[in-house]
Enzyme design. Structure first.
Site, short mmCIF file in Angstrom:
data_model
loop_
_atom_site.label_atom_id
_atom_site.label_comp_id
_atom_site.label_asym_id
_atom_site.label_seq_id
_atom_site.Cartn_x
_atom_site.Cartn_y
_atom_site.Cartn_z
CE1 TYR A 218 0.27 2.12 4.13
CE2 TYR A 218 0.85 -0.16 4.54
CZ TYR A 218 0.85 1.17 4.94
OH TYR A 218 1.44 1.55 6.12
CB CYS A 219 1.70 4.05 -1.55
SG CYS A 219 0.75 4.03 -3.07
CG ASN A 220 -0.29 8.52 0.81
OD1 ASN A 220 -0.51 7.91 1.86
ND2 ASN A 220 0.54 9.53 0.75
#
Length: 260
Positions: A218-220
């Site tokens: 995941y990231c943003n």
């Protein structure tokens, strides 16, 4: 090890292949004003990002069909995408293609981005003469997508959850138990391409990200994880999950985070 990331030489050998389509995902003004690979078509990054798509920031199947059809991309074409940002925007294009059913084995990133080509090879300006196609999106053979509930289920499992943002973002708030490997840690600052395979494998192993474990990224907004996702596939990882909603959705739904 697959050929997900390919060299400028690899691309040069295939420019005359009618089944290979080179896609430039930089801004339109860069494509027109700076130049592009010979025969490359333009599909700018902001054209295939949406906040009202199928899931997360995906553009939606109708939009995707129109974009690729207009660009002259065939459903069975081999795609090589590039940008001028170490491949992260190109990776997002290719992951989008995979999620809409394009064969993953036919998806490639130009390693070292546009500069890997432009330093030593001729470029062009102006769009090539391209016949529109009827691109037909489909379902991926095996979807890597995991939703909010799927992430919750894995918080206390053996799945290694990977935050691909920078250390400051991670420290400000991350998913419980997540390890942090900034996607740029895997990129060589000089060549703008991937670091040597052994070095990348060592960085991943030090963080507990090994091929025998399920990996959840995941990231943003799912851009940076696109690059890491393709790196892991390039290295032969088979059990990699992609949280399209990423931290934007997680926090909007009051998912738990921890800070340091």
């Amino acid at each position: 090890m697959s050929d997900t990331f390919v060299s400028a030489g690899w691309v040069a050998e295939r420019l005359d292949d009618s089944d290979v389509r080179v896609v430039d995902v930089r801004d339109a003004w860069e494509y027109d004003g700076i130049g592009h690979l010979p025969g490359a078509v333009s599909v700018p990054f902001d054209e295939f990002r949406s906040d009202a798509g199928d899931e997360g920031m995906l553009p939606g199947v109708d939009r995707w069909r129109d974009l690729l059809s207009t660009a002259g991309v065939g459903t069975d074409d081999e795609l090589v995408a590039y940008d001028d940002e170490h491949g992260v925007f190109a990776a997002r294009f290719l992951v989008t293609a995979e999620l809409y059913g394009h064969d993953p084995a036919k998806l490639h990133v130009l390693d070292g981005d546009y500069s890997a080509w432009s330093r030593e090879r001729p470029t062009e300006r102006g769009a090539p003469d391209t016949e529109p196609t009827t691109y037909e999106p489909g379902e991926p053979r095996r979807s890597p997508l995991v939703d909010f509930a799927g992430v919750e289920e894995r918080l206390h499992s053996d799945t290694v959850i990977v935050d691909t943002r920078d250390p400051e973002e991670y420290a400000a708030g991350h998913l419980p138990g997540a390890v942090q490997v900034d996607w740029l840690e895997l990129v060589d600052a000089d060549t703008r391409g991937l670091k040597p395979r052994e070095e990348v494998a060592s960085i991943l192993a030090d963080a507990g990200i090994t091929p025998d474990r399920e990996v959840l990224l995941y990231c943003n907004t799912a851009r940076r994880i696109s690059h890491t996702y393709l790196v892991l596939r390039h290295l032969g990882y088979e059990d990699v999950l992609f949280y399209e909603g990423s931290l934007t959705e997680w926090e909007a739904r009051d998912g738990a985070t921890v800070s340091e």
